[in-house]
Design an enzyme around this catalytic site. Sequence first.
Site, short mmCIF file in Angstrom:
data_model
loop_
_atom_site.label_atom_id
_atom_site.label_comp_id
_atom_site.label_asym_id
_atom_site.label_seq_id
_atom_site.Cartn_x
_atom_site.Cartn_y
_atom_site.Cartn_z
N GLY A 31 -41.59 63.01 26.30
CA GLY A 31 -40.19 63.20 25.94
C GLY A 31 -40.05 63.53 24.47
O GLY A 31 -40.85 63.10 23.63
N GLY A 33 -36.75 64.35 21.51
CA GLY A 33 -35.32 64.48 21.23
C GLY A 33 -35.05 64.41 19.76
O GLY A 33 -35.96 64.48 18.92
N MET A 35 -34.17 61.95 17.93
CA MET A 35 -34.67 60.76 17.25
C MET A 35 -36.19 60.73 17.12
O MET A 35 -36.72 59.99 16.31
CB MET A 35 -34.21 59.50 17.99
N GLY A 36 -36.89 61.50 17.93
CA GLY A 36 -38.34 61.48 17.84
C GLY A 36 -39.02 61.88 19.13
O GLY A 36 -38.43 62.55 19.97
N VAL A 38 -41.66 60.68 22.48
CA VAL A 38 -42.11 59.57 23.32
C VAL A 38 -43.43 59.97 23.99
O VAL A 38 -43.53 61.06 24.56
CB VAL A 38 -41.07 59.20 24.39
N LYS A 54 -42.52 55.28 21.34
CA LYS A 54 -41.60 56.22 20.71
C LYS A 54 -41.85 56.24 19.20
O LYS A 54 -41.77 55.21 18.53
CB LYS A 54 -40.15 55.84 20.99
N ASP A 154 -25.52 54.95 19.99
CA ASP A 154 -25.94 56.25 20.53
C ASP A 154 -25.98 56.20 22.06
O ASP A 154 -26.95 56.63 22.69
CB ASP A 154 -27.31 56.64 19.97
#
Length: 465
Positions: A31, A33, A35-36, A38, A54, A154
């Site tokens: 993953g 996104g 924010m970072g 995963v 993450k 969030d």
Amino acid sequence: MNKDAKKLPNNIDTSHTQLIANRYELNQLIGKGGMGEVFLANDILLGGVSVAIKFLSQTIADQYQQRYFAREARISAALSQKSLHIVKVTDYGISEAGKPFYVMEYLSGKNLRDLMPMSLPMFISLTKQICLGLQCAHQGITIDGHLYPIIHRDIKPENILVVPNGMLGQLVKILDFGIAKFLNHSITYSISLGFNGTVCYSSPEQLDGGELDSRSDIYSLGAIMFEMLTNEKPWQIASESLGAWYKVHQFTAPRKISDLQLGLNVPQQIEDVIMACLAKSAKERPQNIAEIISVLDSVVAEEQPVPAPAPMQIGLTDVDNQEDATSSTFSCTPTMAAEVGLSVEQACSQLVWPQSKPIQEIVFPKLIETQTKNITTLWVMLSQEEIANHSVSQRYSKLIFLASPHPMLLWLTVLYHPRYGPKWLPSYLDMQNYYNRQLLSSLVINEQYPVIFFTLEPLHYCAHV
């Protein structure tokens, strides 16, 4: 996992390819996104158990930021142990490259967006679980004698995971508690950095950089609830620019579900609470999550009322779900079977597996009605082999009440066969739910209940009681 799956893609930051904290072996990127990133990893210390790690996009070097991240990660980890509906955080740290990371339980499921739009029963079930997770966070946790209320900051569909679960059918897990606060605190404030593409779910006060409380999360939840039912956002917008979204949240009234002409039959209480959540002023929204839960429970009570006894009726009425309510004949003991003039075997043969329930090994309760009383039943789906193995067995049951983080009951049924061992049939009851309180009341009055087995294999018929 096969050897090829362990190969890291070429586009992964090489700073993540080492063994993390001398414990976690990264396998693959799963993953990415705002924010970072995963990663799926193996916890070597625990014999290769799969975990998710993450890495936050923000690189930190000074000790103040490191201490602040450690504090937020510690609070998030403690919170995750308190609620079933929050992803468990088991470890945290900072990589050699200076990137903060935290380690979570690895779960295989779908994020909330993949399930949109959804039926009203699914909406109520998933929303209730989201609310329970948020409520637990907003009430706060105590660390070193200090109470820390936690605001997510969030809430969005991508941060809500739905996984299969034997007790609930579908279990909600909320991701990233405390992380948004850390990022917003650690970097120089700007809209583009502070919201990372999820500005469409941010409250007006969040966009203004004001002080936030639980009502900011409630605003975000209102936008998600609208989308869960309609697969559309509450506002029509000409462009996806940050400025356009700012104007929408500050000045544009949300659309009503009833005005979309989607043919949805949404109870007025649901629409009203969604509109209230989306109020521009925090004072005009529900002041806490409990108010939303109360509305959801009232709708369940109205949609699935406990029916009054019908003296002239022969048979039973399944009232677990309005969508699959059926009239059928069934009894849980020979005595009760005599009341309706049918044997247990004949009655069970007419029962069908609800369309709203997944085809998998699950356990759930149903309240049904005879001409003289309401009966709580336990419905179980197992393989034909498992049903045969435990069709003749010793039966035990136990009710375990837990008051925290919210009133709930673990209803445990065990079937024991000397050769095949025990078969555990757990069922979770949220005691804030009106319908579940009726289930418990029936158990207390009748002091017994039937366990109804359906086959996992097609045609999923009733095989044993």
